[in-house]
Write a protein that holds these residues in place. Sequence first.
Motif, PDB file in Angstrom:
ATOM      1  N   GLU A 125       0.842  -1.210   0.000  1.00 47.04           N
ATOM      2  CA  GLU A 125       0.000   0.000   0.000  1.00 47.04           C
ATOM      3  C   GLU A 125       0.874   1.256   0.000  1.00 47.04           C
ATOM      4  O   GLU A 125       0.616   2.215  -0.728  1.00 47.04           O
ATOM      5  CB  GLU A 125      -0.939   0.005   1.220  1.00 47.04           C
ATOM      6  N   LYS A 126       1.941   1.232   0.806  1.00 41.21           N
ATOM      7  CA  LYS A 126       2.862   2.390   0.876  1.00 41.21           C
ATOM      8  C   LYS A 126       3.606   2.566  -0.443  1.00 41.21           C
ATOM      9  O   LYS A 126       3.828   3.696  -0.906  1.00 41.21           O
ATOM     10  CB  LYS A 126       3.881   2.178   2.009  1.00 41.21           C
ATOM     11  N   ILE A 127       4.016   1.441  -1.026  1.00 41.49           N
ATOM     12  CA  ILE A 127       4.745   1.502  -2.305  1.00 41.49           C
ATOM     13  C   ILE A 127       3.838   2.097  -3.387  1.00 41.49           C
ATOM     14  O   ILE A 127       4.266   2.922  -4.193  1.00 41.49           O
ATOM     15  CB  ILE A 127       5.262   0.095  -2.694  1.00 41.49           C
ATOM     16  N   GLN A 128       2.578   1.709  -3.362  1.00 41.80           N
ATOM     17  CA  GLN A 128       1.645   2.280  -4.348  1.00 41.80           C
ATOM     18  C   GLN A 128       1.467   3.781  -4.110  1.00 41.80           C
ATOM     19  O   GLN A 128       1.491   4.576  -5.050  1.00 41.80           O
ATOM     20  CB  GLN A 128       0.290   1.576  -4.307  1.00 41.80           C
ATOM     21  N   GLU A 129       1.316   4.160  -2.831  1.00 40.50           N
ATOM     22  CA  GLU A 129       1.178   5.582  -2.493  1.00 40.50           C
ATOM     23  C   GLU A 129       2.357   6.404  -3.011  1.00 40.50           C
ATOM     24  O   GLU A 129       2.185   7.540  -3.443  1.00 40.50           O
ATOM     25  CB  GLU A 129       1.180   5.746  -0.964  1.00 40.50           C
ATOM     26  N   SER A 130       3.551   5.805  -2.969  1.00 39.25           N
ATOM     27  CA  SER A 130       4.767   6.518  -3.391  1.00 39.25           C
ATOM     28  C   SER A 130       4.851   6.608  -4.915  1.00 39.25           C
ATOM     29  O   SER A 130       5.743   7.277  -5.435  1.00 39.25           O
ATOM     30  CB  SER A 130       6.010   5.808  -2.847  1.00 39.25           C
ATOM     31  N   GLY A 131       3.988   5.883  -5.622  1.00 35.62           N
ATOM     32  CA  GLY A 131       3.977   5.933  -7.079  1.00 35.62           C
ATOM     33  C   GLY A 131       4.949   4.964  -7.733  1.00 35.62           C
ATOM     34  O   GLY A 131       5.026   4.875  -8.951  1.00 35.62           O
ATOM     35  N   ARG A 132       5.692   4.227  -6.920  1.00 40.30           N
ATOM     36  CA  ARG A 132       6.687   3.326  -7.511  1.00 40.30           C
ATOM     37  C   ARG A 132       6.067   2.017  -8.000  1.00 40.30           C
ATOM     38  O   ARG A 132       6.688   1.288  -8.773  1.00 40.30           O
ATOM     39  CB  ARG A 132       7.828   3.080  -6.532  1.00 40.30           C
ATOM     40  N   ALA A 133       4.864   1.713  -7.542  1.00 38.36           N
ATOM     41  CA  ALA A 133       4.067   0.655  -8.183  1.00 38.36           C
ATOM     42  C   ALA A 133       2.728   1.295  -8.507  1.00 38.36           C
ATOM     43  O   ALA A 133       2.086   1.864  -7.619  1.00 38.36           O
ATOM     44  CB  ALA A 133       3.885  -0.536  -7.266  1.00 38.36           C
ATOM     45  N   ARG A 134       2.335   1.224  -9.767  1.00 37.69           N
ATOM     46  CA  ARG A 134       1.064   1.867 -10.146  1.00 37.69           C
ATOM     47  C   ARG A 134      -0.114   1.104  -9.550  1.00 37.69           C
ATOM     48  O   ARG A 134      -1.071   1.697  -9.078  1.00 37.69           O
ATOM     49  CB  ARG A 134       0.946   1.880 -11.676  1.00 37.69           C
ATOM     50  N   SER A 135      -0.014  -0.234  -9.633  1.00 40.47           N
ATOM     51  CA  SER A 135      -1.083  -1.087  -9.109  1.00 40.47           C
ATOM     52  C   SER A 135      -0.462  -2.154  -8.225  1.00 40.47           C
ATOM     53  O   SER A 135       0.698  -2.524  -8.416  1.00 40.47           O
ATOM     54  CB  SER A 135      -1.855  -1.758 -10.253  1.00 40.47           C
ATOM     55  N   ILE A 136      -1.250  -2.637  -7.258  1.00 38.38           N
ATOM     56  CA  ILE A 136      -0.765  -3.693  -6.371  1.00 38.38           C
ATOM     57  C   ILE A 136      -1.814  -4.802  -6.283  1.00 38.38           C
ATOM     58  O   ILE A 136      -3.021  -4.547  -6.389  1.00 38.38           O
ATOM     59  CB  ILE A 136      -0.422  -3.150  -4.957  1.00 38.38           C
ATOM     60  N   GLY A 137      -1.326  -6.016  -6.115  1.00 38.27           N
ATOM     61  CA  GLY A 137      -2.250  -7.143  -6.063  1.00 38.27           C
ATOM     62  C   GLY A 137      -1.619  -8.325  -5.350  1.00 38.27           C
ATOM     63  O   GLY A 137      -0.542  -8.215  -4.757  1.00 38.27           O
ATOM     64  N   VAL A 138      -2.306  -9.448  -5.436  1.00 41.01           N
ATOM     65  CA  VAL A 138      -1.854 -10.655  -4.759  1.00 41.01           C
ATOM     66  C   VAL A 138      -1.875 -11.822  -5.728  1.00 41.01           C
ATOM     67  O   VAL A 138      -2.394 -11.716  -6.844  1.00 41.01           O
ATOM     68  CB  VAL A 138      -2.738 -10.962  -3.520  1.00 41.01           C
ATOM     69  N   SER A 139      -1.305 -12.937  -5.281  1.00 40.19           N
ATOM     70  CA  SER A 139      -1.271 -14.130  -6.111  1.00 40.19           C
ATOM     71  C   SER A 139      -1.464 -15.356  -5.224  1.00 40.19           C
ATOM     72  O   SER A 139      -0.943 -15.396  -4.107  1.00 40.19           O
ATOM     73  CB  SER A 139       0.072 -14.200  -6.846  1.00 40.19           C
ATOM     74  N   ASN A 140      -2.192 -16.299  -5.727  1.00 41.76           N
ATOM     75  CA  ASN A 140      -2.443 -17.567  -5.024  1.00 41.76           C
ATOM     76  C   ASN A 140      -3.198 -17.368  -3.713  1.00 41.76           C
ATOM     77  O   ASN A 140      -3.082 -18.190  -2.796  1.00 41.76           O
ATOM     78  CB  ASN A 140      -1.119 -18.302  -4.779  1.00 41.76           C
ATOM     79  N   PHE A 141      -3.978 -16.286  -3.614  1.00 40.92           N
ATOM     80  CA  PHE A 141      -4.773 -16.055  -2.411  1.00 40.92           C
ATOM     81  C   PHE A 141      -6.110 -16.790  -2.523  1.00 40.92           C
ATOM     82  O   PHE A 141      -6.769 -16.734  -3.563  1.00 40.92           O
ATOM     83  CB  PHE A 141      -5.009 -14.548  -2.179  1.00 40.92           C
ATOM     84  N   LEU A 142      -6.487 -17.462  -1.459  1.00 41.29           N
ATOM     85  CA  LEU A 142      -7.797 -18.121  -1.378  1.00 41.29           C
ATOM     86  C   LEU A 142      -8.751 -17.171  -0.651  1.00 41.29           C
ATOM     87  O   LEU A 142      -8.321 -16.135  -0.124  1.00 41.29           O
ATOM     88  CB  LEU A 142      -7.667 -19.453  -0.638  1.00 41.29           C
ATOM     89  N   VAL A 143     -10.033 -17.533  -0.597  1.00 42.68           N
ATOM     90  CA  VAL A 143     -11.034 -16.627  -0.004  1.00 42.68           C
ATOM     91  C   VAL A 143     -10.657 -16.163   1.401  1.00 42.68           C
ATOM     92  O   VAL A 143     -10.716 -14.969   1.683  1.00 42.68           O
ATOM     93  CB  VAL A 143     -12.445 -17.258  -0.055  1.00 42.68           C
ATOM     94  N   PRO A 144     -10.237 -17.059   2.311  1.00 41.46           N
ATOM     95  CA  PRO A 144      -9.918 -16.579   3.666  1.00 41.46           C
ATOM     96  C   PRO A 144      -8.779 -15.553   3.677  1.00 41.46           C
ATOM     97  O   PRO A 144      -8.783 -14.633   4.503  1.00 41.46           O
ATOM     98  CB  PRO A 144      -9.490 -17.849   4.414  1.00 41.46           C
ATOM     99  N   HIS A 145      -7.811 -15.703   2.749  1.00 41.91           N
ATOM    100  CA  HIS A 145      -6.693 -14.751   2.700  1.00 41.91           C
ATOM    101  C   HIS A 145      -7.182 -13.392   2.190  1.00 41.91           C
ATOM    102  O   HIS A 145      -6.830 -12.344   2.742  1.00 41.91           O
ATOM    103  CB  HIS A 145      -5.566 -15.279   1.809  1.00 41.91           C
ATOM    104  N   LEU A 146      -7.993 -13.416   1.141  1.00 41.78           N
ATOM    105  CA  LEU A 146      -8.542 -12.161   0.599  1.00 41.78           C
ATOM    106  C   LEU A 146      -9.407 -11.476   1.656  1.00 41.78           C
ATOM    107  O   LEU A 146      -9.346 -10.258   1.844  1.00 41.78           O
ATOM    108  CB  LEU A 146      -9.396 -12.440  -0.650  1.00 41.78           C
ATOM    109  N   ASP A 147     -10.186 -12.286   2.339  1.00 44.46           N
ATOM    110  CA  ASP A 147     -11.096 -11.771   3.348  1.00 44.46           C
ATOM    111  C   ASP A 147     -10.331 -11.024   4.451  1.00 44.46           C
ATOM    112  O   ASP A 147     -10.760  -9.968   4.904  1.00 44.46           O
ATOM    113  CB  ASP A 147     -11.863 -12.960   3.938  1.00 44.46           C
ATOM    114  N   ARG A 148      -9.210 -11.572   4.844  1.00 43.04           N
ATOM    115  CA  ARG A 148      -8.404 -10.879   5.864  1.00 43.04           C
ATOM    116  C   ARG A 148      -7.907  -9.532   5.360  1.00 43.04           C
ATOM    117  O   ARG A 148      -7.954  -8.535   6.087  1.00 43.04           O
ATOM    118  CB  ARG A 148      -7.201 -11.738   6.287  1.00 43.04           C
ATOM    119  N   LEU A 149      -7.450  -9.472   4.117  1.00 41.05           N
ATOM    120  CA  LEU A 149      -6.998  -8.176   3.583  1.00 41.05           C
ATOM    121  C   LEU A 149      -8.150  -7.187   3.558  1.00 41.05           C
ATOM    122  O   LEU A 149      -7.991  -6.025   3.922  1.00 41.05           O
ATOM    123  CB  LEU A 149      -6.435  -8.330   2.165  1.00 41.05           C
ATOM    124  N   LEU A 150      -9.326  -7.649   3.150  1.00 41.12           N
ATOM    125  CA  LEU A 150     -10.474  -6.736   3.059  1.00 41.12           C
ATOM    126  C   LEU A 150     -10.843  -6.181   4.429  1.00 41.12           C
ATOM    127  O   LEU A 150     -11.273  -5.042   4.548  1.00 41.12           O
ATOM    128  CB  LEU A 150     -11.686  -7.443   2.422  1.00 41.12           C
TER     129      LEU A 150
END
Length: 275
Positions: A125-150
């Motif tokens: 989130e901080k890296i995106q705020e700094s503009g050094r990553a335009r978009s951020i995401g995840v990989s191989n996340f299952l529903v419980p993992h996504l749910d925790r981030l949300l």
Amino acid sequence: KSVPTITLNDGHTIPQLGFGVFKVEPDETTRIVADALSVGYRHIDTAAIYGNEEGVGKALAASNIDRSELFITTKLWNDRQGTQSAFDAFDESLEKLGLDYIDLYLIHWPAPGNDKFVESWKVLEKIQESGRARSIGVSNFLVPHLDRLLHETSIVPAVNQIELHPAHQQPEVTAFARENGINIEAWGPLGQGKYPLFDEEVVTNAAETHEKSPAQIVIRWHLQNGNIVFPKSNRLARMAENFDVFDFELSRTELTMISALERAGRVSAHPNEVN
Ligand code: NAD
């Protein structure tokens, strides 16, 4: 016809078809990525763990393609999850790629055994705020993992990059992601050649009907289902074949018949078991 783009939940756009470099040897990467760029690919999917970010960077630099036309993804490896380690790993990737920003930075696996993916996400989130990553995401996340981030963080991932091909469609995580505005990137879109997908009758029949190859049929199935894909090949002819998928359309029935190939046929490890 050109590659369609998908607008992510942060407003940035991504070419729906790209080129992946998993298992591309470091010393061959520059040639292979240069070939992919010559075919027309502008979206490249790499990762720190692939060990080939430098080769990707060299090919990008040599191409003289305007930075704004390129879309580059790389990923944080599991042993760098945390706070300072994740910031450092990001800087190293940027340096190896020779870029001043990444289009999309992903947490490669949730590695729930280490329980650091929430902490790591806050770094992204901080890296995106700094503009050094335009978009951020995840990989191989299952529903419980996504749910925790949300629940525990502020930014909804732009994508979840998961193993997805006709034998393993992950309906649960896909539906959950789409309901929450998270786009699906399908890795191993051709099943990594690990099962005889291209011999399936529904695939070969569609290939005959449209005078296309089985690989082109499967890529088209992904695109028409809204998946972002980046099939990999070391061979120029196959790179071109996999890119030549915008002059035909599968019918509703063909799509449904290919989707009926689902059989929970994961070709790689279960996300809870990768640490
Ligand atoms: P893939 O499904 O793209 O399969 C690649 C293999 O399919 C090639 O090695 C070749 O053997 C075959 N192939 C490719 N084009 C073909 C054609 N036209 N005709 C016949 N055979 C063909 O598998 P992949 O490379 O694992 O997945 C694509 C990309 O996804 C990777 O390169 C990488 O960028 C990404 N990925 C991400 C993760 C992750 O954990 N996030 C894991 C694996 C892959």
